[in-house]
Design a protein around this motif. Structure first.
Motif, PDB file in Angstrom:
ATOM      1  N   LEU A   1      -2.101  82.867 -13.709  1.00 45.50           N
ATOM      2  CA  LEU A   1      -1.338  84.107 -13.583  1.00 45.50           C
ATOM      3  C   LEU A   1      -0.910  84.271 -12.133  1.00 45.50           C
ATOM      4  CD1 LEU A   1      -0.325  86.915 -14.552  1.00 45.50           C
ATOM      5  CD2 LEU A   1      -2.614  87.794 -13.990  1.00 45.50           C
ATOM      6  N   ASN A   2       0.403  84.377 -11.916  1.00 45.96           N
ATOM      7  CA  ASN A   2       0.957  84.676 -10.594  1.00 45.96           C
ATOM      8  C   ASN A   2       1.647  86.035 -10.654  1.00 45.96           C
ATOM      9  OD1 ASN A   2       0.236  82.075  -9.642  1.00 45.96           O
ATOM     10  ND2 ASN A   2       2.137  81.228 -10.451  1.00 45.96           N
ATOM     11  N   TYR A   3       1.368  86.880  -9.684  1.00 42.34           N
ATOM     12  CA  TYR A   3       2.025  88.185  -9.614  1.00 42.34           C
ATOM     13  C   TYR A   3       2.481  88.403  -8.171  1.00 42.34           C
ATOM     14  CZ  TYR A   3       3.083  93.064 -10.572  1.00 42.34           C
ATOM     15  OH  TYR A   3       3.734  94.259 -10.738  1.00 42.34           O
ATOM     16  N   LEU A   4       3.796  88.631  -7.990  1.00 40.56           N
ATOM     17  CA  LEU A   4       4.355  88.777  -6.657  1.00 40.56           C
ATOM     18  C   LEU A   4       5.202  90.039  -6.557  1.00 40.56           C
ATOM     19  CD1 LEU A   4       4.609  85.377  -7.332  1.00 40.56           C
ATOM     20  CD2 LEU A   4       5.031  85.486  -4.873  1.00 40.56           C
ATOM     21  N   TRP A   5       5.100  90.712  -5.411  1.00 38.92           N
ATOM     22  CA  TRP A   5       5.939  91.863  -5.090  1.00 38.92           C
ATOM     23  C   TRP A   5       7.003  91.421  -4.087  1.00 38.92           C
ATOM     24  CZ3 TRP A   5       0.697  91.943  -5.487  1.00 38.92           C
ATOM     25  CH2 TRP A   5       0.113  92.865  -6.363  1.00 38.92           C
ATOM     26  N   PHE A   6       8.268  91.608  -4.424  1.00 38.23           N
ATOM     27  CA  PHE A   6       9.370  91.345  -3.511  1.00 38.23           C
ATOM     28  C   PHE A   6       9.873  92.698  -3.016  1.00 38.23           C
ATOM     29  CE2 PHE A   6       8.971  87.591  -6.016  1.00 38.23           C
ATOM     30  CZ  PHE A   6       9.368  86.549  -5.210  1.00 38.23           C
ATOM     31  N   ASP A   7       9.801  92.901  -1.699  1.00 36.41           N
ATOM     32  CA  ASP A   7      10.082  94.230  -1.160  1.00 36.41           C
ATOM     33  C   ASP A   7      10.697  94.107   0.233  1.00 36.41           C
ATOM     34  OD1 ASP A   7       9.110  96.870   0.373  1.00 36.41           O
ATOM     35  OD2 ASP A   7       9.158  97.275  -1.787  1.00 36.41           O
TER      36      ASP A   7
END
Length: 399
Positions: free
Chosen positions: A248-254
């Protein structure tokens, strides 16, 4: 581990293509006298190896390249590997050894005038309980753009993407388990433009013309940070026959970390390998990717169906899922044949996922055990997708 397989895989392809060297003791297995690269690789673990890259994806019209590898091992690790190579009574002697750290530099050029250069490193620390995977490079890639999900173009649009990319992941083993957890980061600075500006006019549905024209004619940066959680119980990282791998990969682009677009990216993959009998085994893959964004993302950042028989980035959407089933028959120690089938979907609205069209692919292939001590095989898959029939040179598992 997938990165390691992709780094080391071309070594086996190069060795297999030079099978005439099998007459040398370095390329012959004492067990059965057949072509085998185990001894060559173990005795050259410190060496710099130049190897070819063979690209068969029709999305870039095939291509060739070169890769340079450098294996890093201590004297203790090298001695253990060489001892395992010489243990002819135990096929599993070297399978459980921790892979060496690997550095790589590469470059390639394709049939549609795309090119890319870069490098990377995979490092193992503290007896493998800390793992680092990272790389970066620059590419000038030409690829046809067909639309997002249910947004279909009147005709494919050639897109040129000039991009600098950096991707890194650091994972820590959780206690004495098969779980690994750590931070991950992805950064891409891209200049997007159509290969023929005149093709933009009239290519899109009227309601999307302005939005997509603006998206495909700009410089854009995506920068995301998050975490990666992995469970890995496979019996071999190259060509597994039993075990599971969930990731599981979870990324925030901000914008606070340098991204021009704000969105969340979730990637979930599940690989299953089952030994059914002495000769039969099966493998099953499920993968789902979801980009939670209020606006359309640039093509390079949009999830897409990734299956044998389907060109790269052919079907894209903010919601993508796919599954594949493979059946393998082992003929003898060295040879096995396989048959596989898969289905994938891509849409921009998660609520409309069930109504989106299914993209089906299927095919057959074979593998040869080219490095017995590493449990590593290679061969060819031929897959038929919705539009194309594609052949792939495979090193290890297709996933």
């Amino acid at each position: 581990m997938a990165l390691l397989k992709k780094i080391v895989a071309p070594v086996f392809i190069s060795l297999f293509s030079t099978s005439i060297l099998a007459a040398s003791g370095l390329f012959t297995d004492k067990l059965d006298g057949q072509l085998d690269a185990s001894r060559y690789l173990s005795e050259n673990a410190y060496g710099f190896l130049p190897v070819p890259i063979i690209i068969t994806d029709p999305a870039v019209e095939g291509g060739l390249g070169m890769m340079g590898l450098f294996f890093h091992e201590t004297e203790e690790e090298k001695s253990a590997r060489l001892a395992a190579m010489q243990d002819e009574n135990n096929d599993q002697a070297a399978h459980s050894l921790m892979p060496p750290s690997v550095s790589v530099a590469f470059g390639a050029y394709t049939g549609n005038d795309s090119y890319f250069v870069g490098g990377g490193h995979m490092g193992f620390f503290n007896q493998g309980s800390i793992r680092y995977m990272g790389g970066g490079g620059y590419g000038d890639v030409n690829i046809d753009f067909y639309g997002f999900g249910d947004i279909s173009l009147n005709k494919p649009l050639g897109i040129k993407t000039k991009a600098t990319a950096i991707m890194q992941t650091l994972k820590f083993k959780l206690a004495d388990s098969n779980f690994y957890l750590g931070p991950t980061h992805r950064y891409i600075d891209a200049q997007i433009s159509p290969t023929n500006i005149n093709d933009l006019i009239g290519s899109f549905p009227p309601e999307w013309q302005e939005a997509l024209t603006n998206l495909l004619t700009r410089n854009i940066t995506t920068s995301g940070a998050g975490f990666s959680l992995e469970y890995d119980s496979r019996d071999n990282i190259f060509s597994p026959t039993n075990g599971l791998k969930y990731q599981l990969n979870y990324l925030w682009f901000d914008e606070t970390i340098g991204s021009d677009v704000d969105y969340h990216l979730t990637e979930l993959s599940a690989l299953h390998y089952f030994q059914l009998s002495k000769h039969w085994r099966t493998a099953f893959r499920v993968e789902a990717n979801y980009a939670n964004s209020d606006s359309l993302l640039p093509p390079y950042a949009t999830p897409s169906i990734s299956m044998r028989g389907i060109p790269a980035a052919r079907y894209q959407g903010q919601s993508v899922a796919m599954s594949e089933l493979e059946l393998i028959y082992k003929i003898n120690l060295r040879w096995e044949v396989n048959a596989f089938a898969g289905v994938g979907k891509a849409t921009n609205e998660f609520s409309e996922f069930s109504e989106s069209p299914s993209r089906v692919s299927k095919g057959v292939g074979f593998r040869y055990l080219v490095a017995r001590r590493y449990g590593f095989n290679m061969g060819v898959d031929i897959a038929k997708g919705p539009e194309d029939t594609v052949f792939y040179i495979q090193a290890g598992s297709a996933w």
